[in-house]
Write an enzyme that holds these catalytic residues in place. Structure first.
Site, PDB file in Angstrom:
ATOM      1  N   TYR A 143      19.158-119.422  72.692  1.00 52.18           N
ATOM      2  CA  TYR A 143      20.365-119.946  72.052  1.00 52.18           C
ATOM      3  C   TYR A 143      20.885-121.208  72.735  1.00 52.18           C
ATOM      4  O   TYR A 143      21.510-122.052  72.100  1.00 52.18           O
ATOM      5  CB  TYR A 143      21.479-118.894  72.059  1.00 52.18           C
ATOM      6  CG  TYR A 143      21.400-117.909  70.917  1.00 52.18           C
ATOM      7  CD1 TYR A 143      20.319-117.042  70.796  1.00 52.18           C
ATOM      8  CD2 TYR A 143      22.403-117.839  69.961  1.00 52.18           C
ATOM      9  CE1 TYR A 143      20.256-116.127  69.752  1.00 52.18           C
ATOM     10  CE2 TYR A 143      22.344-116.933  68.917  1.00 52.18           C
ATOM     11  CZ  TYR A 143      21.264-116.080  68.822  1.00 52.18           C
ATOM     12  OH  TYR A 143      21.203-115.181  67.788  1.00 52.18           O
ATOM     13  N   LYS A 193       9.498-108.939  76.021  1.00 51.18           N
ATOM     14  CA  LYS A 193       8.173-109.239  75.470  1.00 51.18           C
ATOM     15  C   LYS A 193       7.347-109.789  76.628  1.00 51.18           C
ATOM     16  O   LYS A 193       6.854-110.929  76.597  1.00 51.18           O
ATOM     17  CB  LYS A 193       8.344-110.253  74.318  1.00 51.18           C
ATOM     18  CG  LYS A 193       7.083-110.526  73.510  1.00 51.18           C
ATOM     19  CD  LYS A 193       6.659-109.373  72.601  1.00 51.18           C
ATOM     20  CE  LYS A 193       5.300-109.673  72.002  1.00 51.18           C
ATOM     21  NZ  LYS A 193       4.720-108.512  71.314  1.00 51.18           N
ATOM     22  N   ASP A 225       8.762-105.439  69.947  1.00 50.03           N
ATOM     23  CA  ASP A 225       8.157-105.014  68.671  1.00 50.03           C
ATOM     24  C   ASP A 225       8.060-103.491  68.614  1.00 50.03           C
ATOM     25  O   ASP A 225       8.440-102.856  67.627  1.00 50.03           O
ATOM     26  CB  ASP A 225       6.791-105.690  68.444  1.00 50.03           C
ATOM     27  CG  ASP A 225       5.884-105.700  69.669  1.00 50.03           C
ATOM     28  OD1 ASP A 225       6.323-105.280  70.757  1.00 50.03           O
ATOM     29  OD2 ASP A 225       4.713-106.127  69.535  1.00 50.03           O
ATOM     30  N   ASP A 249      20.274-109.828  69.522  1.00 48.50           N
ATOM     31  CA  ASP A 249      20.797-110.184  68.193  1.00 48.50           C
ATOM     32  C   ASP A 249      20.038-109.405  67.119  1.00 48.50           C
ATOM     33  O   ASP A 249      20.628-108.788  66.227  1.00 48.50           O
ATOM     34  CB  ASP A 249      20.627-111.691  67.982  1.00 48.50           C
ATOM     35  CG  ASP A 249      21.060-112.133  66.592  1.00 48.50           C
ATOM     36  OD1 ASP A 249      22.160-111.741  66.165  1.00 48.50           O
ATOM     37  OD2 ASP A 249      20.291-112.867  65.939  1.00 48.50           O
ATOM     38  N   ASP A 253      21.265-105.740  64.759  1.00 45.67           N
ATOM     39  CA  ASP A 253      21.277-105.637  63.288  1.00 45.67           C
ATOM     40  C   ASP A 253      20.455-104.436  62.839  1.00 45.67           C
ATOM     41  O   ASP A 253      20.787-103.769  61.854  1.00 45.67           O
ATOM     42  CB  ASP A 253      20.717-106.910  62.634  1.00 45.67           C
ATOM     43  CG  ASP A 253      21.783-107.988  62.456  1.00 45.67           C
ATOM     44  OD1 ASP A 253      22.751-107.995  63.231  1.00 45.67           O
ATOM     45  OD2 ASP A 253      21.649-108.822  61.526  1.00 45.67           O
TER      46      ASP A 253
HETATM   47  C1  IPM Z   1      25.765-112.476  65.738  1.00 42.97           C
HETATM   48  C2  IPM Z   1      25.455-113.582  64.771  1.00 42.97           C
HETATM   49  C3  IPM Z   1      25.488-114.910  65.513  1.00 42.97           C
HETATM   50  C4  IPM Z   1      24.448-114.861  66.612  1.00 42.97           C
HETATM   51  C5  IPM Z   1      25.284-116.153  64.623  1.00 42.97           C
HETATM   52  C6  IPM Z   1      26.319-116.240  63.523  1.00 42.97           C
HETATM   53  C7  IPM Z   1      25.285-117.427  65.425  1.00 42.97           C
HETATM   54  O1  IPM Z   1      24.224-113.345  64.157  1.00 42.97           O
HETATM   55  O2  IPM Z   1      26.849-112.505  66.356  1.00 42.97           O
HETATM   56  O3  IPM Z   1      24.941-111.570  65.874  1.00 42.97           O
HETATM   57  O4  IPM Z   1      23.255-115.088  66.352  1.00 42.97           O
HETATM   58  O5  IPM Z   1      24.826-114.584  67.759  1.00 42.97           O
HETATM   59 MG    MG Z   2      23.394-111.451  64.601  1.00 44.13          MG
END
Ligand code: IPM
Ligand code: MG
Length: 363
Positions: A143, A193, A225, A249, A253
């Site tokens: 990032y 990884k 993975d 990240d 999700d």
């Molecule tokens: C999160 C989001 C952010 C990230 C984006 C919006 C930059 O996906 O907070 O998980 O990747 O950190």
């Molecule tokens: Mg995210």
């Protein structure tokens, strides 16, 4: 009179302002109940701010964030700016905010509650005891790594992003992962990884060096993975997962998906003097402005805010119980329902009204 809890509110873009408004309603109600003086003030932030003023993160917003006890953020991102390179989009202000607050650790808890059980795509026996904390490094890795370049002519271009980690950055997040595991089920899974990446090899070495300081914590390593597979087949095996910025990240999700929707996961970004509380979800422009977005992640982020800022554990638990109760009553926003049943969905405000009613009834 006690010093009021000063909360700087950034609604941001897309569904951000809608869900944050509801979170602030809940925050105000619970603070009144628990006698916590609160001063919550909204400031411009993100693509809407950029459109209106030409600046995504105005100076006054920066000052407010830095001076607040906590920042409550909605989401950023607007497809109108997707033609720009990522680091020139207004939504980059989120990375600036994390940097400004020195928020190097992002805590993303995913816990199954009774009311959510039927929303998971997995069978109940695989998820009923699911309780995972993803500890994501937030200020390093891909990032922020330099150089970041694009060279060459169209059709013959090369793009370069850099994954960079210093040992000290790895050590502080790994140590936090161990400490948090000690307060939970004492299991830490470090995800990397290291069969391919040098940063991950260093990561693994640091974990091995720090581990003896926490003999009561059982440590495991997984490649990212493989971790994705086990998260889907046996999610209840995990307690704390510690990982880098990018992997954290992605994995968070995935844990949201195990609960049924990205709309349910809150997060706390900590490490600096002021912490940031933000839903894990994005700005969901396709849902914005219709009053149908799930406010759960934002409301639970407000609960995390109370827990981590000033130690208002009871107030945080009251919010979490009220959300559980709204779910147990069968209230579901659209994102939590299978396609054929979405006509029965409740709206953003309706869900929050049920949370507020449960708060009044239980406290
Ligand atoms: C999160 C989001 C952010 C990230 C984006 C919006 C930059 O996906 O907070 O998980 O990747 O950190
Ligand atoms: Mg995210």
């Amino acid at each position: 009179m006690k010093h009021p809890l000063k909360v700087c509110v950034f609604g941001g873009d897309g569904i951000g302002p809608e869900v944050t408004d509801q979170a602030v309603r809940v925050l105000e109600a619970v603070c009144e109940r628990f006698n916590i003086p609160l001063e919550a003030t909204s400031y411009p932030f993100g693509s809407n701010s950029f459109r209106e003023t030409g600046v995504a993160f105005p100076e006054a917003s920066r000052a407010a964030a830095a001076e607040a006890d906590a920042v409550l953020m909605g989401s950023v991102g607007d497809p109108a700016f997707d033609h720009l390179p990522p680091m020139e989009r207004p939504q980059r202000c989120l990375l600036d905010l994390r940097q400004l607050l020195d928020a190097w650790a992002n805590l993303r808890p995913a816990r199954m509650s009774g009311g959510l059980l039927d929303c998971s795509p997995l069978k109940a026996d695989r998820v009923k005891d699911l309780d995972i904390l993803v500890v994501r490094e937030l200020l390093g890795g891909l990032y922020f790594g330099k150089p970041r370049t694009r060279t060459g002519e169209p059709g013959d271009q090369t793009a370069l992003d850099s994954m960079v980690y210093h040992e000290s950055e790895i050590e502080r997040i790994v140590r936090l992962g161990f400490e948090l595991a000690q307060g939970r089920r004492k299991k830490l899974c470090s995800v990397d990884k290291s069969n391919v990446l040098e940063c991950s090899r260093l990561w693994e070495e640091v974990v091995a060096r720090v581990a003896p300081e926490f003999p009561d914590v059982e440590v495991s390593h997984m490649y990212v993975d493989a971790c994705c597979t086990v998260l889907v087949t046996d999610p209840q095996d995990f307690d704390v997962i510690v990982s880098s910025n990018l992997f954290g990240d992605v994995l968070s999700d995935l844990t949201a998906g195990l609960l049924g929707s990205l709309g349910v996961l809150p997060s706390a970004s900590v490490g600096g003097p002021t912490s940031l509380f933000e839903p894990v979800h994005g700005s969901a422009p396709d849902l914005a402005g219709q009053g149908i977005a799930n406010p759960m992640a934002a409301i639970l982020s407000a609960a995390m805010l109370l827990r981590h800022t000033g130690g208002h554990e009871e107030a945080a638990l009251a919010i979490e119980a009220a959300v559980d109760s709204a779910l147990a009553q069968g209230l579901r926003t659209k994102d939590l329902l299978p396609r054929g049943e979405r006509d029965n969905a409740c709206g953003t405000k309706e869900f929050t009204d049920a949370v507020l009613a449960a708060l009044q009834a239980h406290v």
